[in-house]
Design an enzyme around this catalytic site. Structure first.
Site, PDB file in Angstrom:
ATOM      1  N   ILE A   6      -5.077  64.671  28.737  1.00 44.20           N
ATOM      2  CA  ILE A   6      -6.089  65.321  29.561  1.00 44.20           C
ATOM      3  C   ILE A   6      -7.418  64.802  29.047  1.00 44.20           C
ATOM      4  O   ILE A   6      -7.682  64.809  27.838  1.00 44.20           O
ATOM      5  CB  ILE A   6      -5.992  66.858  29.474  1.00 44.20           C
ATOM      6  CG1 ILE A   6      -7.068  67.517  30.346  1.00 44.20           C
ATOM      7  CG2 ILE A   6      -6.070  67.358  28.060  1.00 44.20           C
ATOM      8  CD1 ILE A   6      -6.921  69.048  30.432  1.00 44.20           C
ATOM      9  N   SER A   7      -8.263  64.304  29.935  1.00 47.12           N
ATOM     10  CA  SER A   7      -9.493  63.643  29.519  1.00 47.12           C
ATOM     11  C   SER A   7     -10.471  64.615  28.870  1.00 47.12           C
ATOM     12  O   SER A   7     -10.445  65.826  29.111  1.00 47.12           O
ATOM     13  CB  SER A   7     -10.174  62.982  30.721  1.00 47.12           C
ATOM     14  OG  SER A   7      -9.393  61.927  31.230  1.00 47.12           O
TER      15      SER A   7
END
Length: 219
Positions: free
Chosen positions: A61-62
């Site tokens: 997840i960025s």
């Protein structure tokens, strides 16, 4: 305000607004969408850290700021149709769904798509359509889109995706050069695919874009 709400508010203020993200609707959406719902349970205490987090299947997840930067660069407005390539955890799609009319998101890995779909259902995200497949081909039957975001780094901007943008539509993605450096760019389409404007946003590091119009699986 509970502890998670405080963490979200602090994330938006210190990690996102302080770095120059100004879109008030986007900032409000990121204050409301529970990022911890999209990370593995063992990492939920880390959900609001200023970094990417692993979500399994070799994906991440960025970092919150990068999610905000890409969404702001796409200039999403109410009622618009958005295509996301690389659903991953589903967090970015949920944030975009709070801004757009409808979000179409494609995930290559079935396990991640299943998890993301379950999160959307729990949170009541009814304006997201999700499917598993090769996102580099886009979603032709739902086109055209006002904006396309690609959460993986390809060797070039896929022409097939530019063809699925409306004139004036924006595509935001990381592109990797021959020196393995990745640049986040925004491409604005003109009246035709050949009529486009590309802008550099920042240097980034993303997982590779796998598919017919990206990298080969074994590259």
């Amino acid at each position: 305000m509970d502890e998670r709400q405080r963490e979200r508010a602090q994330m938006v203020e210190w990690q996102i607004a302080w770095r120059g993200i100004r879109d008030p609707a986007l900032l409000d959406a990121m204050r409301r969408i529970p990022r911890e719902a999209f990370v593995p349970e063992a990492l939920r205490d880390c959900a609001y850290e200023d970094s990417p987090l692993p979500i399994g299947c070799g994906q991440t997840i960025s970092q919150p700021y990068i999610v905000a930067l890409m969404i702001e660069a796409a200039m999403i407005r109410p009622g618009q149709r958005v295509l996301e390539i690389g659903t991953g955890s589903g967090y970015a799609a949920a944030v975009m769904a709070a801004l757009a009319g409808r979000v179409y998101t494609v995930e290559r890995l079935a396990e991640l798509a299943t998890r993301a779909g379950e999160c959307f259902a729990r949170l009541g995200c009814t304006n997201i359509e999700l499917r598993t497949g090769d996102g580099t081909c886009g979603w032709p039957e739902a086109a055209p889109f006002d904006a396309i975001l690609i959460a993986a780094s390809g060797p070039r901007v896929p022409e097939v995706l530019l063809e699925q943008l409306v004139p004036g539509g924006r595509l935001v993605m990381p592109v990797q050069d021959e020196h393995w450096q990745q640049r986040l760019v925004r491409v604005t389409r003109g009246a035709t695919v050949a009529d486009r404007r590309e802008e550099f946003l920042c240097d980034v590091r993303f997982v590779p874009l796998i598919g017919a119009h990206g990298w080969a699986e074994d590259a």
